[in-house]
Design an enzyme around this catalytic site. Structure first.
Site, short mmCIF file in Angstrom:
data_model
loop_
_atom_site.label_atom_id
_atom_site.label_comp_id
_atom_site.label_asym_id
_atom_site.label_seq_id
_atom_site.Cartn_x
_atom_site.Cartn_y
_atom_site.Cartn_z
N TYR A 151 -92.21 110.06 -6.44
CA TYR A 151 -93.30 110.39 -7.37
C TYR A 151 -93.91 109.08 -7.82
O TYR A 151 -93.20 108.16 -8.25
CB TYR A 151 -92.76 111.16 -8.58
CG TYR A 151 -93.82 111.50 -9.60
CD1 TYR A 151 -94.83 112.42 -9.31
CD2 TYR A 151 -93.84 110.90 -10.86
CE1 TYR A 151 -95.82 112.73 -10.24
CE2 TYR A 151 -94.82 111.20 -11.81
CZ TYR A 151 -95.80 112.12 -11.49
OH TYR A 151 -96.78 112.42 -12.40
N ASP A 188 -93.42 100.47 -6.64
CA ASP A 188 -93.60 101.22 -7.88
C ASP A 188 -92.29 101.13 -8.65
O ASP A 188 -91.35 101.87 -8.39
CB ASP A 188 -93.98 102.67 -7.54
CG ASP A 188 -94.16 103.51 -8.79
OD1 ASP A 188 -93.91 102.98 -9.90
OD2 ASP A 188 -94.54 104.69 -8.67
N LYS A 205 -92.55 103.00 -18.24
CA LYS A 205 -91.35 103.58 -18.85
C LYS A 205 -90.55 102.58 -19.70
O LYS A 205 -90.94 102.27 -20.79
CB LYS A 205 -90.47 104.23 -17.78
CG LYS A 205 -91.11 105.51 -17.19
CD LYS A 205 -90.09 106.33 -16.47
CE LYS A 205 -90.69 107.43 -15.62
NZ LYS A 205 -91.06 108.65 -16.33
#
Ligand SMILES: Cc1ncc(COP(=O)(O)O)c(C=O)c1O
Length: 438
Positions: A146, A243, A271
């Site tokens: 994702y 990522d 995050k």
């Protein structure tokens, strides 16, 4: 102790009331849980729901919490800073420069950095930058990864078995052109990447990958896989994007790239880098980064009203300060090792097929025979048992998100006693989930 969770709870009532004014009652698609849980407050490793139940929390807001909930050094620094500055929208602040300098100091691929507010923004900007710099359109992402909610990457995430490696957009409303400009390769399969690059010579702008596929969850790169991607990208003129929205700061201040020794061209962060505050970043090679229009000579648009706001930036600086001496990483890695080994024992003792995925502070007990190396492996997980087990854990005051294949997170606030408690709960929860008496 097993606490009763039924209907008629305050969490349920709040969600019902919310659903009148918020579609589905929640502000992102993955926050609905069964049992229904709405959290009133959190501190350190614990959260308390609106019904007054306390949980040892391993959800950690999908990994955004690394130091513990409402970490005093982070919220204290934010609270102090916002007395005099929140956002001005002109120039730059000392704090923004300090944050960028810290990221450049720590992250191997970072010669320059820009900040934004979410991981999806970061991957969007990074991919557009790669397209702008190479003049190519196609990108490669990996089945099971994702990389954000936008059209460039929202396909082939947790595909069902019939859609693995096939055209699998995750939403209505996505532009066909965007979906079809994104090619899907198999994680841990360099031959597949070679085939894809050979099929599209001089057309691939970027290859974007979670260096550990934590969204799959927990597929570690096989030895040589990331190095192989680096070599293919060098040979083909493809921008390699790691990522690191989950792995950045969580595994190392330099991201997983600092552990793997493979340096991408661009890195996205999010995050954990601000312990729950909305901060994300794109970092990378100077010649690429200077193409952003934050630079007058740049030609790849970079904007965002809230970029560099004091709340996010101060939270990021405070988080880095907590991580710089390495003690937090040593602690969460040690507890992560204990948790993964302990959960494997729990599954073995129960005589159930179990594999514990994860790395460092992340763990996930999957109910399947090993190995756990490819996306196809993940599909063998017994999702019904997985959900029953997670619900039984919640009844016992341990919160791991009750969603199939959701990963769990250890924070600096967790202790050895917390791990012991979690393992005791896991033993009982698994027995209950298997329909056995304690
Ligand atoms: C690896 C990865 N990249 C990007 C994103 C998107 O980040 P955000 O939800 O902050 O937009 C996520 C979110 O889970 C992620 O796990």
């Amino acid at each position: 102790m097993v606490s009763p969770i039924g209907t008629g709870t305050r969490s349920g009532e709040l969600l019902e009331r919310a659903a009148e004014v918020i579609p589905g009652g929640v502000n992102t698609c993955r926050r609905r849980s069964e049992p229904k849980v709405c959290v009133r407050c959190g501190a350190g490793a614990y959260i308390e729901d609106v019904d007054g139940r306390r949980y040892l929390d391993f959800h950690a807001a999908y990994g955004a919490i690394l130091l513990g909930h409402s970490h005093p050094a982070v919220v204290g620094r934010v609270a102090q800073a916002i007395q005099e500055r929140v956002l001005f929208g002109v120039g730059v602040t000392e704090a923004e420069v300090a944050l960028a300098a810290k990221i450049v100091e720590h992250v191997p691929s970072a010669e320059q950095v820009v900040v934004c507010n979410s991981g999806s923004e970061a991957t969007y900007h990074a991919i557009r930058l790669a397209r702008g710099a190479t003049g190519r359109e196609r990108i490669i992402k990996f089945q099971g990864c994702y990389n954000g909610f936008h059209d460039y990457v929202l396909r082939n995430v947790l595909s069902t078995s019939d859609l693995v490696m096939r055209r699998d957009p995750q939403s209505k409303g996505m532009l066909d052109a965007a979906v079809d400009a994104t090619s899907i390769c198999r994680f841990n399969d360099l031959d597949d990447v070679e085939r894809m690059t050979a099929a599209h010579p001089d057309q691939i702008a970027a290859l974007v990958i979670e260096p550990i596929a934590h969204n799959s969850p927990g597929l570690l790169p096989r030895p040589g896989f990331l190095e192989g991607l680096r070599a293919i990208c060098d040979r083909e003129g493809i921008v390699l994007i790691f990522d690191e929205v989950i792995t950045g700061f969580r595994h190392h201040l330099g991201g997983y790239q600092a552990i793997a020794g493979v340096t991408p061209d661009l890195t996205t962060l999010g995050k954990a880098i601000a312990n729950g505050f909305p901060l994300a970043a794109v970092a990378g090679r100077r010649d690429l980064m200077e193409r952003f229009t934050s630079n007058p000579a740049g030609d790849v648009h970079f904007g965002g009203t809230y970029n560099g706001n004091a709340v996010a930036v101060e939270a990021g600086l405070a988080t880095i300060e907590q991580l710089e001496d390495g003690a937090v990483h040593e602690h969460v890695f040690r507890l992560g090792d204990r948790m993964r080994a302990g959960l494997q024992e729990v599954a073995d003792e129960a005589g159930v097929a179990g594999v514990v995925g994860g790395f460092g502070s992340l763990f996930v007990l999957c109910f399947m025979e090993g190995p756990l190396e490819t996306y196809e492996d993940v599909l063998r997980n017994d999702s019904e048992l997985f959900l029953r087990y997670r619900r039984e854990l919640i009844r016992r005051g341990v919160f791991e998100m009750p969603e199939n294949l959701g990963r769990s997170h250890i924070t600096a606030a967790h202790t050895d006693d917390d791990v012991d408690r979690a393992l005791d709960a896991a033993r009982e929860a698994l027995r209950a989930a298997l329909g056995r008496r304690s």
